[in-house]
Enzyme design. Structure first.
Site, PDB file in Angstrom:
ATOM      1  N   CYS A 168       0.820  -1.219   0.000  1.00  0.00           N
ATOM      2  CA  CYS A 168       0.000   0.000   0.000  1.00  0.00           C
ATOM      3  C   CYS A 168       0.850   1.263   0.000  1.00  0.00           C
ATOM      4  O   CYS A 168       0.350   2.339  -0.294  1.00  0.00           O
ATOM      5  CB  CYS A 168      -0.954  -0.014   1.192  1.00  0.00           C
ATOM      6  N   ASP A 189     -16.056   1.200   0.047  1.00  0.00           N
ATOM      7  CA  ASP A 189     -14.972   0.240  -0.108  1.00  0.00           C
ATOM      8  C   ASP A 189     -15.207  -0.712  -1.268  1.00  0.00           C
ATOM      9  O   ASP A 189     -14.256  -1.204  -1.880  1.00  0.00           O
ATOM     10  CB  ASP A 189     -14.794  -0.564   1.190  1.00  0.00           C
TER      11      ASP A 189
END
Length: 712
Positions: free
Chosen positions: A396, A427
């Site tokens: 990430c 999400d």
């Protein structure tokens, strides 16, 4: 542009012993192109045996004793598999490590040391502590030394190793009137010459060590050792240093052995030329020698050259061990005895000499070069500002910043479909399909580790986070895989490891792997497109209310730790602890959070950015207690040292968040890979879950009036 060299051969080092550690260091300086190097070891470090007596005596700290294999593997360009090898199949060319698919090899080398366990001695397995392997022994000694008030110790085995340990223990416990007993079934210290034996016996007596010779041990109990003549030797810490025993699984490898040790010839190859063995686990058939670290160290350059020869079709070198060697024996205090060629000397200068030798050896692994960005002398304007001095983070930490993503999403034309129930900020997409409500998401990660199995677990659990964050049950997944250029056989091995692991993780979550796509590229990237099923309404970012409690299911800090690992700055044990958090499923937390009012998973934008997203969607503010936010081990130390992930600056620039300029606050903007669930709960529900101890949920703050997030 020079093309990347494809990987064509797998070299696997089993065990992080002295020889392999030196080979890894040499490999990092001069690798063989086309070889994928793997190290298998039970833990992140390998203790150096030469400093063990000094550690036991209190002259060295535990960190002085350990070679950091995580940093060493990074330097060597090797993948580290943190697990114990339990079987070697030379016919099938595979190594068994519990909890993962078999590890395939073209060439393997074994350096797993020995054990001083005594399985035939009654009670030793329950109450005794083998002196080898060194790592578990050192941990248990450290605890005993810290807590023992009336210490009584028994050392079984009156060789040099046992005598060194007994004197070191006596010195370490000297202010507590210890009782240290050294037991030998025959005559002690037979391995050294007569002069050295007399000096060692005198040194033991000076340290208060009680020697019992011709002592047959019948059993070991929790508080004593029982001898065959009925005597009971009081002991709260009983250790075994009687001889060297091979690791039991070596006998089942199909390779030739001598008393359980792998038989090798001058090239250090076993009876199968694809397998080498070095150090204490090997028997030198052409020149038998005692088990001593000096031989392991001197084998390293021969093993390095011969591994390269085996992988590239070169010629083997012959290893000829010296007939005798200098023995420097610690005497408890900062004093040592030197024995060689029938002579013996004792003194403090010899200790200083031994200390210098040991520290020089360990310094080889403390001074590994760190990664540097290598740019041409002339580059376009802006290149240096983007790349900086540190390597680009993976996982990430390599995501595009929030600003760029939000700007692009804002320009998307509204879809106008009544079967899409979600908004762009959620999400996952919420879709009405027939009579079912389905969520759909996609995510991918560039590799944060060279181990495809570990990376597959991380990537799969990371992608599942979006499904769980919406309150859905995982259903199905399609795999998208990019692997480095490699030979067809290595492709099959790698893709097989990844797909098997992804499928197992999905099955544990109640979902299925139903297909996939593969391609070759510059590095490993694993992505998944997932669906999930909803029984009721989805849990979205909107829904937080004034007075609600904010909870978190995992600590933060993975981006900082992984950034430091890439630069060779993170401690190996902290890196493996970080991996352990990343492969911890959020499924139990998701079940506990079924009544959450708002929820997301903490990933690329960090805790601050994801909480700000909830606040923005819900039209509320939030206050977070910085000290309440759980941190991964080692993360705060690295943040205090100035380590930041690549995307940190983008995350820190979020205008919705107010936070002090401190290292702890910096971790709130740290991008997380496979991070925890961040949820907002009604206070009554939060108190109910806290009373149940549900899924290790940590309250970190509350929802307030206003807008944005404030860390205090």
């Amino acid at each position: 542009m020079t093309p990347s060299i494809p990987l064509t051969r797998d070299l696997v080092l089993i065990g992080g012993g002295h020889t392999h550690a030196l080979v890894l260091r040499r490999w990092g300086m001069d690798p063989l192109p086309g070889v994928r190097l793997t190290l298998i070891n039970p833990g992140p470090t390998a203790p150096y045996s030469g400093m063990l007596p000094g550690f036991v005596a209190g002259h060295y700290a535990r960190e002085d004793l350990d070679i950091d294999l995580v940093q060493l593997a990074r330097f060597a360009g090797a993948r580290l598999i943190a697990g114990a090898a339990t079987a070697l199949d030379v016919q099938g060319k595979t190594i068994t490590v519990e909890g993962r698919p078999p590890v395939a090899f073209d060439v393997a080398s074994v350096d797993v040391g020995i054990t001083s366990a005594m399985p035939a001695l009654d009670g030793f397995a329950q109450h005794g502590i083998p002196a080898k392997p060194l790592g578990p022994f050192a941990t248990k000694w450290e605890a005993f030394r810290a807590n023992a008030t009336e210490p009584k110790v028994a050392v079984i085995g009156g060789g040099v190793a046992g005598a060194e340990l007994a004197m070191a223990m006596a010195h370490a416990l000297r202010d507590r009137a210890p009782e240290i007993t050294l037991l030998d079934r025959g005559r002690a210290l037979e391995q050294v010459n007569a002069a050295a034996r007399q000096r060692l016996l005198r040194a033991m007596a000076e340290q208060g060590v009680h020697l019992i010779e011709n002592a047959e041990v019948r059993a070991v109990a929790e508080d004593h050792v029982l001898l065959s003549d009925g005597r009971r030797i009081a002991s709260g810490f009983t250790t075994g240093a009687a001889g060297a025993r091979p690791q039991g699984w070596l006998a089942h490898s199909g390779l030739d052995t001598e008393d359980g040790f792998l038989t090798v010839g001058p090239s250090l190859q076993t009876s199968d030329p694809s397998a080498f063995a070095v150090g204490d686990c090997a028997h030198l058939s052409h020149a038998p020698r005692p088990k001593a670290g000096v031989f392991a160290v001197r084998e390293a350059p021969y093993l390095y050259d011969n591994l390269r020869a085996a992988l590239s079709g070169g010629r083997m070198r012959r290893y000829r061990p010296q007939k005798d060697y200098l023995k420097l024996i610690s005497l408890g205090a900062r004093e040592a005895l030197a024995e060689r060629f029938g002579t013996a000397r004792r003194g403090r200068l010899l200790w200083r000499w031994k200390d210098h030798i040991d520290r020089t050896f360990m310094a080889k692994f403390d001074a590994l070069p760190t990664m540097q960005q290598k740019l041409p002398k002339v580059v376009a304007e802006g290149v240096r500002q983007i790349t900086g001095d540190a390597p680009l983070c993976a996982g990430c930490g390599a995501k595009v910043g929030r600003g760029a993503l939000q700007d692009v999403l804002a320009g998307i034309t509204p879809h106008g479909r009544d079967d899409i129930l979600s908004t762009p900020g959620d999400d996952a997409a919420v879709l009405r399909t027939g009579g079912a409500t389905q969520v759909f998401t996609t995510d991918h990660l560039s590799a944060v580790t060279k181990d495809p199995v570990l990376m597959a677990k991380i990537a799969t659990l990371h992608a599942l986070g979006d499904i769980w964050a919406m309150g859905a049950a995982p259903q199905a997944a399609v795999l998208s895989l990019t692997v480095p250029r490699m030979a067809p056989e290595l492709q099959r091995r790698t893709v097989g490891e990844i797909t098997t692991t992804v499928s197992e993780v999905l099955q544990d979550a109640g979902a299925a792997l139903v297909g996939g796509h593969t391609t070759m590229g510059d590095g490993l990237t694993i992505g998944l497109s997932l669906t999930g099923l909803l029984d009721g309404a989805a849990i979205t970012l909107a829904g937080a209310r004034l007075g609600d409690v904010i909870v978190l299911s995992k600590p933060v800090g993975s981006g900082t730790i992984l950034a430091a690992e890439m630069r060779g700055q993170a401690r190996g044990q902290d890196v493996l602890s970080c991996y352990d958090w990343m492969v911890r499923s959020n499924a139990p937390a998701a079940r506990s959070l079924a009544q959450a009012r708002a929820m997301t998973d903490v990933t690329g934008f960090g805790l601050a950015g994801h909480l700000a997203g909830i606040c923005e969607a819900s039209g509320v503010g939030a206050v977070v207690d910085l000290d309440a936010v759980p941190l991964m081990r080692g993360a705060l130390d690295l943040a205090e040292a100035g380590v930041r992930s690549s995307i940190y600056a983008d995350n820190r620039a979020d205008w919705r968040v107010t936070a002090p300029d401190t290292p702890r606050a910096a971790l709130m903007f740290d991008p997380q890979t496979s991070g925890g669930l961040l949820a907002v709960l009604d206070r009554t529900e939060a108190e109910r879950l806290a009373a149940m101890g549900a899924a290790a949920l940590t309250p970190i703050g509350e929802i307030t009036e206003g807008t944005g997030v404030t860390f205090r």
